[in-house]
Design a protein around this motif. Sequence first.
Motif, PDB file in Angstrom:
ATOM      1  N   SER A  77      57.252  33.797  46.531  1.00  0.00           N
ATOM      2  CA  SER A  77      55.815  33.529  46.436  1.00  0.00           C
ATOM      3  C   SER A  77      55.052  34.294  47.508  1.00  0.00           C
ATOM      4  CB  SER A  77      55.542  32.029  46.587  1.00  0.00           C
ATOM      5  OG  SER A  77      56.070  31.318  45.503  1.00  0.00           O
ATOM      6  N   PHE A  78      55.606  34.340  48.712  1.00  0.00           N
ATOM      7  CA  PHE A  78      54.979  35.084  49.799  1.00  0.00           C
ATOM      8  C   PHE A  78      54.882  36.565  49.446  1.00  0.00           C
ATOM      9  CE2 PHE A  78      55.497  37.682  53.639  1.00  0.00           C
ATOM     10  CZ  PHE A  78      54.336  37.331  54.317  1.00  0.00           C
ATOM     11  N   LYS A  79      55.968  37.115  48.920  1.00  0.00           N
ATOM     12  CA  LYS A  79      55.975  38.526  48.546  1.00  0.00           C
ATOM     13  C   LYS A  79      54.949  38.796  47.448  1.00  0.00           C
ATOM     14  CE  LYS A  79      59.036  42.244  46.969  1.00  0.00           C
ATOM     15  NZ  LYS A  79      58.007  42.856  46.167  1.00  0.00           N
ATOM     16  N   THR A  80      54.863  37.913  46.462  1.00  0.00           N
ATOM     17  CA  THR A  80      53.901  38.078  45.377  1.00  0.00           C
ATOM     18  C   THR A  80      52.469  38.034  45.908  1.00  0.00           C
ATOM     19  OG1 THR A  80      55.429  37.083  43.803  1.00  0.00           O
ATOM     20  CG2 THR A  80      53.107  37.111  43.182  1.00  0.00           C
ATOM     21  N   LEU A  81      52.192  37.081  46.785  1.00  0.00           N
ATOM     22  CA  LEU A  81      50.852  36.988  47.362  1.00  0.00           C
ATOM     23  C   LEU A  81      50.522  38.214  48.205  1.00  0.00           C
ATOM     24  CD1 LEU A  81      50.642  33.254  48.433  1.00  0.00           C
ATOM     25  CD2 LEU A  81      49.354  34.381  46.631  1.00  0.00           C
ATOM     26  N   LYS A  82      51.484  38.683  48.952  1.00  0.00           N
ATOM     27  CA  LYS A  82      51.268  39.873  49.779  1.00  0.00           C
ATOM     28  C   LYS A  82      50.968  41.086  48.896  1.00  0.00           C
ATOM     29  CE  LYS A  82      53.354  42.535  53.486  1.00  0.00           C
ATOM     30  NZ  LYS A  82      54.520  42.697  54.356  1.00  0.00           N
ATOM     31  N   ASP A  83      51.719  41.239  47.808  1.00  0.00           N
ATOM     32  CA  ASP A  83      51.490  42.346  46.882  1.00  0.00           C
ATOM     33  C   ASP A  83      50.097  42.255  46.255  1.00  0.00           C
ATOM     34  OD1 ASP A  83      54.013  43.282  47.466  1.00  0.00           O
ATOM     35  OD2 ASP A  83      54.923  42.528  45.607  1.00  0.00           O
ATOM     36  N   LYS A  84      49.698  41.044  45.863  1.00  0.00           N
ATOM     37  CA  LYS A  84      48.360  40.855  45.278  1.00  0.00           C
ATOM     38  C   LYS A  84      47.278  41.180  46.290  1.00  0.00           C
ATOM     39  CE  LYS A  84      49.424  37.288  41.848  1.00  0.00           C
ATOM     40  NZ  LYS A  84      49.205  35.870  41.475  1.00  0.00           N
ATOM     41  N   SER A  85      47.494  40.763  47.519  1.00  0.00           N
ATOM     42  CA  SER A  85      46.526  41.032  48.572  1.00  0.00           C
ATOM     43  C   SER A  85      46.370  42.536  48.807  1.00  0.00           C
ATOM     44  CB  SER A  85      46.948  40.347  49.866  1.00  0.00           C
ATOM     45  OG  SER A  85      46.086  40.670  50.915  1.00  0.00           O
ATOM     46  N   ALA A  87      46.994  44.896  46.659  1.00  0.00           N
ATOM     47  CA  ALA A  87      46.341  45.470  45.479  1.00  0.00           C
ATOM     48  C   ALA A  87      44.837  45.227  45.530  1.00  0.00           C
ATOM     49  CB  ALA A  87      46.930  44.869  44.214  1.00  0.00           C
ATOM     50  N   LEU A  88      44.430  44.044  45.939  1.00  0.00           N
ATOM     51  CA  LEU A  88      42.999  43.749  46.061  1.00  0.00           C
ATOM     52  C   LEU A  88      42.339  44.610  47.124  1.00  0.00           C
ATOM     53  CD1 LEU A  88      42.985  39.866  45.721  1.00  0.00           C
ATOM     54  CD2 LEU A  88      42.087  41.525  44.088  1.00  0.00           C
ATOM     55  N   GLN A  89      43.034  44.831  48.224  1.00  0.00           N
ATOM     56  CA  GLN A  89      42.489  45.692  49.279  1.00  0.00           C
ATOM     57  C   GLN A  89      42.322  47.127  48.784  1.00  0.00           C
ATOM     58  OE1 GLN A  89      45.019  45.303  52.703  1.00  0.00           O
ATOM     59  NE2 GLN A  89      44.323  43.219  53.145  1.00  0.00           N
ATOM     60  N   ARG A  90      43.313  47.605  48.021  1.00  0.00           N
ATOM     61  CA  ARG A  90      43.213  48.963  47.476  1.00  0.00           C
ATOM     62  C   ARG A  90      42.039  49.061  46.495  1.00  0.00           C
ATOM     63  NH1 ARG A  90      48.944  48.642  47.644  1.00  0.00           N
ATOM     64  NH2 ARG A  90      49.011  47.866  45.522  1.00  0.00           N
ATOM     65  N   ASN A  91      41.902  48.042  45.640  1.00  0.00           N
ATOM     66  CA  ASN A  91      40.799  48.043  44.681  1.00  0.00           C
ATOM     67  C   ASN A  91      39.452  47.998  45.396  1.00  0.00           C
ATOM     68  OD1 ASN A  91      42.518  48.164  42.524  1.00  0.00           O
ATOM     69  ND2 ASN A  91      42.484  45.968  42.125  1.00  0.00           N
ATOM     70  N   LYS A  92      39.374  47.244  46.459  1.00  0.00           N
ATOM     71  CA  LYS A  92      38.127  47.141  47.225  1.00  0.00           C
ATOM     72  C   LYS A  92      37.767  48.507  47.826  1.00  0.00           C
ATOM     73  CE  LYS A  92      36.028  44.353  50.859  1.00  0.00           C
ATOM     74  NZ  LYS A  92      36.247  43.279  51.845  1.00  0.00           N
TER      75      LYS A  92
END
Length: 99
Positions: A77-85, A87-92
Amino acid sequence: MTNINAKLEVLFEFEKKLNLLIVQEEYETFRQQQDLFGDLLKDFLTKHTENELLSVIEPLKRLKKQISTLQEKADNSFKTLKDKSLALQRNKKKIKAYK
């Protein structure tokens, strides 16, 4: 039910609660409860003699296995959240670049 068995049952119930928190993605609550669980487990192991612990060795082995599985879920779950975070930073950054 003996005192040690009652305390052991509390640990099993707590582990179930932690699993539920992971499934429900209640990560902040999980982290807080995980710390409390660790304290309870440490207290359990230090307050009982070796002979008392040997009398409940099979349930302790089962609890250890369940805790290992829970830790794997938490790590995933930590790894998934980190990956999502990330990805969101890259999109931003991409959105800012287009402006």
